[in-house]
Structures are given as C-alpha cells and as structure tokens.
Design a protein around this motif. Sequence first.
Motif, PDB file in Angstrom:
ATOM      1  N   SER A  43     -11.550 -52.257  10.225  1.00 19.07           N
ATOM      2  CA  SER A  43     -11.865 -50.867   9.891  1.00 19.07           C
ATOM      3  C   SER A  43     -11.355 -49.921  10.966  1.00 19.07           C
ATOM      4  CB  SER A  43     -13.379 -50.699   9.699  1.00 19.07           C
ATOM      5  OG  SER A  43     -13.833 -51.469   8.601  1.00 19.07           O
ATOM      6  N   HIS A  44     -11.463 -50.332  12.218  1.00 22.24           N
ATOM      7  CA  HIS A  44     -10.957 -49.538  13.348  1.00 22.24           C
ATOM      8  C   HIS A  44      -9.453 -49.342  13.230  1.00 22.24           C
ATOM      9  CE1 HIS A  44     -10.231 -48.375  17.558  1.00 22.24           C
ATOM     10  NE2 HIS A  44      -9.298 -49.296  17.559  1.00 22.24           N
ATOM     11  N   ALA A  47      -8.618 -46.970  10.243  1.00 20.70           N
ATOM     12  CA  ALA A  47      -8.901 -45.562  10.528  1.00 20.70           C
ATOM     13  C   ALA A  47      -7.844 -44.959  11.437  1.00 20.70           C
ATOM     14  CB  ALA A  47     -10.291 -45.434  11.156  1.00 20.70           C
ATOM     15  N   LEU A  62      -7.242 -42.479   3.030  1.00 19.79           N
ATOM     16  CA  LEU A  62      -7.911 -43.709   3.460  1.00 19.79           C
ATOM     17  C   LEU A  62      -9.060 -43.979   2.500  1.00 19.79           C
ATOM     18  CD1 LEU A  62      -8.470 -46.015   5.465  1.00 19.79           C
ATOM     19  CD2 LEU A  62      -9.777 -44.377   6.851  1.00 19.79           C
ATOM     20  N   ASP A  64     -12.194 -46.505   1.527  1.00 22.46           N
ATOM     21  CA  ASP A  64     -13.067 -47.590   1.977  1.00 22.46           C
ATOM     22  C   ASP A  64     -13.396 -48.452   0.764  1.00 22.46           C
ATOM     23  OD1 ASP A  64     -14.823 -49.295   3.159  1.00 22.46           O
ATOM     24  OD2 ASP A  64     -15.916 -47.750   4.256  1.00 22.46           O
ATOM     25  N   ARG A  71     -17.638 -49.014   6.370  1.00 19.98           N
ATOM     26  CA  ARG A  71     -17.691 -48.508   7.741  1.00 19.98           C
ATOM     27  C   ARG A  71     -17.029 -47.149   7.917  1.00 19.98           C
ATOM     28  NH1 ARG A  71     -20.024 -49.716  12.095  1.00 19.98           N
ATOM     29  NH2 ARG A  71     -18.124 -49.540  13.326  1.00 19.98           N
ATOM     30  N   GLN A  72     -16.123 -46.774   7.023  1.00 23.00           N
ATOM     31  CA  GLN A  72     -15.319 -45.585   7.299  1.00 23.00           C
ATOM     32  C   GLN A  72     -16.152 -44.302   7.364  1.00 23.00           C
ATOM     33  OE1 GLN A  72     -12.358 -45.695   8.389  1.00 23.00           O
ATOM     34  NE2 GLN A  72     -11.984 -47.871   7.965  1.00 23.00           N
ATOM     35  N   HIS A  73     -17.210 -44.211   6.583  1.00 20.15           N
ATOM     36  CA  HIS A  73     -18.041 -43.005   6.654  1.00 20.15           C
ATOM     37  C   HIS A  73     -18.710 -42.869   8.021  1.00 20.15           C
ATOM     38  CE1 HIS A  73     -20.941 -46.135   5.590  1.00 20.15           C
ATOM     39  NE2 HIS A  73     -21.904 -45.330   5.980  1.00 20.15           N
ATOM     40  N   LEU A  75     -17.307 -44.075  10.906  1.00 20.14           N
ATOM     41  CA  LEU A  75     -16.251 -43.762  11.866  1.00 20.14           C
ATOM     42  C   LEU A  75     -15.859 -42.288  11.812  1.00 20.14           C
ATOM     43  CD1 LEU A  75     -13.959 -46.908  11.434  1.00 20.14           C
ATOM     44  CD2 LEU A  75     -15.577 -46.438  13.271  1.00 20.14           C
ATOM     45  N   LEU A 108     -10.246 -38.755   2.925  1.00 24.15           N
ATOM     46  CA  LEU A 108     -11.036 -39.989   2.918  1.00 24.15           C
ATOM     47  C   LEU A 108     -11.788 -40.104   1.602  1.00 24.15           C
ATOM     48  CD1 LEU A 108     -12.357 -42.444   4.393  1.00 24.15           C
ATOM     49  CD2 LEU A 108     -14.111 -40.841   5.208  1.00 24.15           C
ATOM     50  N   PRO A 110     -14.777 -42.349   0.726  1.00 25.20           N
ATOM     51  CA  PRO A 110     -15.726 -43.350   1.232  1.00 25.20           C
ATOM     52  C   PRO A 110     -16.131 -44.322   0.142  1.00 25.20           C
ATOM     53  CG  PRO A 110     -16.801 -41.224   0.950  1.00 25.20           C
ATOM     54  CD  PRO A 110     -15.344 -41.000   0.669  1.00 25.20           C
ATOM     55  N   ASP A 144      -9.285 -50.088   3.241  1.00 23.37           N
ATOM     56  CA  ASP A 144     -10.064 -50.993   4.084  1.00 23.37           C
ATOM     57  C   ASP A 144     -10.780 -51.976   3.167  1.00 23.37           C
ATOM     58  OD1 ASP A 144     -11.465 -52.170   6.119  1.00 23.37           O
ATOM     59  OD2 ASP A 144     -12.728 -50.440   6.568  1.00 23.37           O
TER      60      ASP A 144
END
Length: 200
Positions: A43-44, A47, A62, A64, A71-73, A75, A108, A110, A144
């Motif tokens: 995920s890191h 992002a 991006l 998720d 996890r993206q929300h 980050l 994004l 999410p 992701d």
Amino acid sequence: QPHTARAERFRQLRGQLMLRWFDGDASRRALAISSAAAGDGRSHVAANLAVALAQLGRPTLLIDADMRQPRQHLLFDVSNDTGLSQWLNGRCERPPIEQVAQIDKLALLPCGPVPPNPQELLASPEFGATIDGCAKVFDFILLDTPPLNACSDGLIVARRCGGALVVGRRNRSRVADLATAVGWLREAGAMPVGTVLNGT
C-alpha cells in the motif's frame, strides 16, 4: 517529501514503468500493485507511486481494491464511508472518486466499508466496466490489492488490469515466495511487469 532520496527512487520506478507498461497503449492504463504476503509495504508503494505519476501532470487514479484490509484512506487521511465496495453493490449513483488535497492530478477511490463478498464484487462485470470507464478519464490507474498468498482477490484484479507489479520487503520476503507469486500471476493471465524491493 519530494526532494528526498526516497522520492527519487519512486521517480526512477515511475520511469521504468513508463517504459515497461505505461507506454501509450490504451489497453495499459491500469496496473495492479501486488505482494506475496502481508506487511511487505504494498500500500505504501502504491500510494507513493501514484503521487509520482501524478507529478507528471497527467490524470492519475489510485483505487483501493483491498476489500479485506483497506489502507489508502488512512494514508491519505480521507473518509472511507463510501467507496468501491458500495459502488459495486449499486449503493451510489457514481464512483465516489475524490481529488487528493494538495496533489494536482491525483484522485483516490477508497475501498469503502469492507463487504462480506469481496471476490464476487471484484469478479463482477461491474468492476471491469469501472476500470474501463476510468481508463477513458485517467492516464494512469493503480490498484492496491490484498496479498496474493491470502486470497485470490489480487489475482482477479491483476487479470482485469492485464499486469501487476509485485512488491517484496527486504529481510522479510523470501525469493521462493516472490517466484510463486509471479507464477500465480502468469497462470491468472496477468503480466508480471516487475518486482520492487521495499527497504523500509
């Protein structure tokens, strides 16, 4: 931190992907970001790579697609009340895509609330249609995914995209596990575009 050595490594990765995947072919707008196991920093990487792509000044999305442990929300510090899961369940009128604050050209989507049937949603025609629709608006789409050794969700997403980048972690990932993950991707009909060693 755009002026750090870490940011430069993501720009180098971006350059490699521009040659290997995002080469202007309209069928190669989407790329799954996968890993063999949980905790590899997938995920890191997704992002930061999305940020690096958006810095080219071209529309970047991006998504998720990890409907197990999104996890993206976290980050990007945005709400996860609505997202991909609700869109695919028909609970919203349009994909709840939002512009990322202070990062031009980056949007994004999410995950939204974790659903009870993630595989069914990702295997649905609606998910494929969502990717196709987004490809008409965005030049780059990163997804992701859950780790490949945990469930088949990541393989489903990678097949939809046509290709995947596999993330491993220094002093944690085993070469044999990464090779197995690459083999799974090939069997699923997705091209392993490359592997990334996450040093953090």
